[in-house]
Design a protein around this motif. Structure first.
Motif, short mmCIF file in Angstrom:
data_model
loop_
_atom_site.label_atom_id
_atom_site.label_comp_id
_atom_site.label_asym_id
_atom_site.label_seq_id
_atom_site.Cartn_x
_atom_site.Cartn_y
_atom_site.Cartn_z
N SER A 592 0.46 28.71 4.81
CA SER A 592 0.80 29.56 3.66
C SER A 592 2.26 29.99 3.72
N GLY A 593 2.75 30.35 4.90
CA GLY A 593 4.16 30.74 5.02
C GLY A 593 5.09 29.58 4.72
N ARG A 594 4.73 28.37 5.14
CA ARG A 594 5.57 27.20 4.87
C ARG A 594 5.59 26.90 3.37
N LEU A 595 4.47 27.11 2.70
CA LEU A 595 4.43 26.88 1.25
C LEU A 595 5.31 27.89 0.51
N ARG A 596 5.28 29.13 0.94
CA ARG A 596 6.10 30.14 0.28
C ARG A 596 7.59 29.87 0.49
N ARG A 597 7.95 29.36 1.66
CA ARG A 597 9.36 29.13 1.94
C ARG A 597 9.92 27.91 1.21
N THR A 598 9.10 26.90 0.98
CA THR A 598 9.60 25.64 0.44
C THR A 598 9.23 25.39 -1.01
N SER A 599 8.47 26.26 -1.64
CA SER A 599 7.98 25.99 -2.99
C SER A 599 9.10 26.16 -4.02
N VAL A 600 8.90 25.51 -5.16
CA VAL A 600 9.85 25.57 -6.28
C VAL A 600 9.57 26.84 -7.08
N ASN A 601 10.62 27.57 -7.42
CA ASN A 601 10.49 28.78 -8.23
C ASN A 601 10.67 28.44 -9.70
N PHE A 602 9.76 28.94 -10.52
CA PHE A 602 9.81 28.70 -11.96
C PHE A 602 10.20 29.98 -12.68
N THR A 636 -15.81 41.35 -2.87
CA THR A 636 -14.87 42.39 -3.25
C THR A 636 -13.56 41.77 -3.68
N GLU A 637 -13.00 42.34 -4.72
CA GLU A 637 -11.71 41.88 -5.22
C GLU A 637 -10.61 42.54 -4.40
N GLN A 638 -9.76 41.76 -3.79
CA GLN A 638 -8.68 42.26 -2.97
C GLN A 638 -7.36 41.69 -3.46
N ASP A 639 -6.28 42.34 -3.05
CA ASP A 639 -4.95 41.91 -3.48
C ASP A 639 -4.62 40.49 -3.05
N PRO A 640 -4.97 40.06 -1.84
CA PRO A 640 -4.56 38.71 -1.42
C PRO A 640 -5.31 37.59 -2.12
N GLN A 641 -6.18 37.89 -3.06
CA GLN A 641 -6.98 36.83 -3.68
C GLN A 641 -6.12 35.77 -4.36
N SER A 642 -5.07 36.21 -5.05
CA SER A 642 -4.26 35.25 -5.79
C SER A 642 -3.59 34.26 -4.85
N SER A 643 -3.04 34.75 -3.73
CA SER A 643 -2.40 33.84 -2.78
C SER A 643 -3.43 32.95 -2.09
N VAL A 644 -4.63 33.47 -1.87
CA VAL A 644 -5.69 32.66 -1.26
C VAL A 644 -6.09 31.53 -2.19
N ARG A 645 -6.24 31.83 -3.46
CA ARG A 645 -6.60 30.80 -4.43
C ARG A 645 -5.50 29.75 -4.54
N LYS A 646 -4.26 30.18 -4.54
CA LYS A 646 -3.15 29.23 -4.60
C LYS A 646 -3.15 28.32 -3.38
N LEU A 647 -3.41 28.90 -2.22
CA LEU A 647 -3.42 28.11 -0.99
C LEU A 647 -4.51 27.06 -1.02
N VAL A 648 -5.72 27.46 -1.38
CA VAL A 648 -6.86 26.54 -1.36
C VAL A 648 -6.68 25.45 -2.41
N LYS A 649 -6.28 25.83 -3.60
CA LYS A 649 -6.12 24.83 -4.67
C LYS A 649 -5.01 23.85 -4.34
N THR A 650 -3.92 24.32 -3.76
CA THR A 650 -2.81 23.44 -3.43
C THR A 650 -3.21 22.39 -2.41
N VAL A 651 -3.87 22.82 -1.35
CA VAL A 651 -4.21 21.90 -0.26
C VAL A 651 -5.26 20.89 -0.72
N LEU A 652 -6.32 21.34 -1.39
CA LEU A 652 -7.39 20.43 -1.78
C LEU A 652 -6.97 19.51 -2.92
N ASP A 653 -6.15 19.98 -3.84
CA ASP A 653 -5.67 19.10 -4.90
C ASP A 653 -4.79 17.99 -4.34
N GLN A 654 -3.98 18.31 -3.34
CA GLN A 654 -3.15 17.29 -2.71
C GLN A 654 -3.98 16.34 -1.87
#
Length: 737
Positions: A592-602, A636-654
């Protein structure tokens, strides 16, 4: 002197010598069978073209046995039929009966869905066996012997063969199997990344092939090109199987169908919209570009919209879909030659991206051709790669149904209520830093939680994931040394000896991290190449001795269950349970940290455009989310949910555990297939110490992160995951020290 009498045989019983001068002996002919010599019927061989045999082969192999025959195999069969069946191959139906027997033996010997030499069986060996058991162009029933190396699933202590009929369906012998298989651990196998079959996708045959070349840690430079080419071909064929990319003449006008354009086709089409698939990369001039098998184009994503909005990361090294408009220029950007280089080079101009998305994920059932699995275990056959053995434990079509019956018997589907667990759980612990003494207190509390359970409710195994040493740079001044590292595992062995019941009846799997020896000796904390090998046996001998002592006491007591064991494996590793039924991938990486550091900003969209009713490619939904507290199942809905969803979707889609450039996350070229997630596993343990513990299901794959055993290495609650194999769900567990 009297001459000896010479008795001549009747003329009807002899064959005149064909060469009297050389004394060729006359051979008797059996009375009553003038058409046979030595009991073997005479067949007049014919030269049979493969084109004449093709309709019969299609009717027999494809329609009757659901097999596809290659052109080389068809040539071999045509020669064999013409030689052994003769001119009567069509009139008396000799060829069809012969091909039917060949197809049956091919299926029983574990051959793949494509009939070709070496694809799970040998067509030449089958024909040699049949030739010796044919009389007058016909196969004698009961004479053709099957091969002994039929598909089998090895388990500890014995080898269980797959008793199947002509269509690969388990026979009644499987249902009446009365062996002692009550312990599911007998059907659990840990697969090292270096022992996994090295498969590559052939786009021409649309089939997976096993690499026959010997792997090397120092391969030829061309192997790196093969790595990227295989990744592109795998994603491309997956897209073509997606319904969004399939056109039909009966489809309505509302249905949206996408068509991928090769980059080379952009030449001369300035101002036209296109959908491109390629590798997102950085050109030598520092510009963002897209590359496929035909060329490279500079990307302009200034006004591009990610699909879904803030739902995935896009970084160089990923395969992406870009929808936009091509603008042609006179000067080629990023091209050293400064002109239009055409195929294989940089295309002049730039591509204005309107939207960018990852390739849509494909469910495991669709990849393996398992359309529906009913309660009785029936398996559909809707295409796919069901005959491919991706892990070396047997294919889905060959062993899936039988293994599901064994799973139902071992895990007791119908006998347990929803509140009972049974032997169907696995405990996953992440970031087990053995150089921190507080870690042993946390481990003791975790082991006490399960040690008091009866045998019927013990976990199947414990998965302990590194880093087992917190300091990076093993062997350097800032890191640990060999003596200290061995003392850490010796202390762990002493702790495990306090729980002999767990050592006797469970399996402990150890997955290393980047800080563990010997790779960290040279990486100094940087990302090490994957897959990485196991921890050397030099440091783990005391732990193995603890298991041997506990098992010897168990044998003295006459326990019939499978012995406990400690398995040191690679990173990543795979755990197979009941053959192809359950595949659990374990991978340790702070991705997750590597994705945040290298991802393209829109740029943020300021327009109020309404979302389209048509589903964009790559826009998939999360099935369910489970992020629970200690010992509860509340979602339970928690703040990190959005980053968790992004992480899972990115890895499995690739469909890849390392969707990065090789400079960011090195991958051993010859073992690149071990980091692929195709087909999707049933569960993925993505051990990321920088992300909070979570459990989430996406496209049928349950992804979980155990987090850190101790938060920030301080004294606090021990956190781990408890994964229910039967329900394919995990929950976060915590216990105060």
């Amino acid at each position: 002197m009297d001459k000896p009498a010479v008795t001549l045989a009747p003329a009807s019983d002899v064959i005149p010598s064909s060469s009297p001068a050389f004394g060729t002996p006359a051979r008797p002919v059996r009375s009553g069978k003038p058409s046979a010599i030595n009991g073997k019927s005479t067949i007049l061989p014919v030269l049979l073209p493969p084109a004449l045999l093709r309709p019969v082969a299609f009717r027999t192999f494809t329609r009757k046995h659901n097999l596809t025959i290659s052109s080389n195999s068809l040539q071999v069969l045509a020669t064999f039929v013409g030689k052994n069946c003769g001119s009567k191959w069509r009139e008396e139906g000799l060829a069809e009966r012969l091909l039917d027997e060949v197809a049956k033996i091919w299926r029983k010997n574990g051959g793949g869905v494509i009939v070709e030499e070496g694809n799970g069986a040998s067509i030449k060996t089958i024909l040699q066996t049949m030739e010796s058991n044919m009389v007058n162009g016909r196969v004698v029933p009961g004479k053709v012997m099957e091969r002994e190396d039929r598909p089998s699933l090895q388990r500890k202590g014995s080898a269980v063969t797959s008793n199947t009929d002509d269509m690969g369906t388990p026979t009644a012998e499987d249902d009446n199997d009365d062996t002692d298989d009550s312990d599911p651990r007998r059907w659990m196998k840990v697969i090292n990344a270096f022992d996994q079959p090295r498969l590559t996708y052939n786009p021409k045959n649309k089939h997976f092939e096993t690499s026959t070349a010997s792997p090397s840690l120092f391969p030829q430079p061309s192997h790196q090109i093969t790595l990227w080419r295989d990744r592109h071909n795998l994603v491309h064929q997956r897209l073509l199987r997606n319904e969004s990319f399939q056109t039909s003449s009966f489809a309505s006008n509302v249905t949206q169908s996408y068509k991928i354009s090769p980059i080379v086709n952009l030449l001369g089409r300035s101002g036209t919209p296109h959908l491109l698939l390629g590798l997102l990369s950085i050109s030598p001039t520092g510009e963002l570009s897209l590359t496929d098998l035909t060329g490279t184009i500079v990307l302009d994503l200034t006004h591009a919209r990610p699909v879904p909005e803030d739902g995935a990361w896009f970084s160089p090294g990923m395969m992406v879909l870009v929808d936009g408009i091509y603008e042609e220029e006179e000067i080629v950007r990023g091209s050293v030659l400064g002109g239009n280089s055409g195929i294989g080079g940089a295309i002049g101009g730039k591509f204005l991206g309107i939207s960018i998305a990852g390739p849509p994920c494909e469910r495991r059932e669709m990849t393996l051709g398992v359309s529906t699995i009913h309660s009785i275990g029936d398996i559909g056959t809707s295409g796919g790669f069901g005959w491919i053995d991706f892990l070396g434990v047997g294919s889905e079509r060959a062993l899936g149904q039988r293994m599901r019956k064994l799973e139902a018997r071992c895990l007791r589907h119908n006998e347990l209520s929803a509140n009972e667990s049974g032997r169907r759980n696995m405990v996953v612990l992440g970031e087990v830093n053995l150089d921190n003494m507080m870690t042993f207190d946390a481990l003791r509390h975790v082991f006490k939680t399960y040690d008091s359970m009866p045998f019927e409710e013990l976990p199947l195994g414990f998965v302990l994931i590194g880093n087992f040493i917190e300091k990076a740079g093993f062997g350097q001044s800032s890191g640990g040394n060999g003596i200290e590292y061995k003392e850490c595992f010796d202390t762990l062995a002493s702790l495990l000896s306090e729980f002999p019941a767990l050592l006797r009846h469970t399996t402990f799997v150890f997955v290393p991290g980047d800080n563990d020896p010997w790779v960290s000796t040279f990486s100094a904390g940087a990302a090490s190449p994957i897959p990485r090998k196991t921890i050397p046996e030099l440091f783990t001998s005391r732990v193995k001795r603890a298991f041997s002592t506990a098992n010897s006491e168990s044998d003295a007591q006459g326990t019939k269950s499978a012995s406990g064991e400690a398995i040191w494996t690679s990173n990543p590793a795979r755990i197979s349970l009941f053959g192809p039924v359950h595949e659990i991938v374990v991978f340790r990486d702070d991705i997750s940290g590597r994705l945040r550091r290298t991802s393209v900003n829109f740029s943020k969209r300021t327009d109020a455009a309404q979302p389209s009713s048509k589903r964009a490619p790559g826009d998939a939904n999360i099935d369910s989310m489970v992020v629970d507290g200690a010992d509860n199942n509340d979602n339970t809905e928690q703040d990190p949910q959005s980053s968790v969803r992004k992480l899972v979707k990115t890895v499995l889609d690739q469909g890849n555990l390392s969707p990065f450039p090789l400079s960011t996350r090195p991958v051993l070229w010859d073992y690149a297939s071990s980091v692929q997630l195709y087909p999707l596993p049933t569960a993925l343990v993505l051990a990321d110490s920088e992300s909070p513990p979570f459990a989430i299901t996406y496209e049928g794959c349950h992804v979980m992160n155990p987090g850190r055993l101790l938060s920030d290495g301080k004294r606090g609650p021990a956190t781990w995951l408890e994964y229910d194999i039967l329900r394919n769900r995990a929950k976060v567990r915590q216990r105060r020290n």
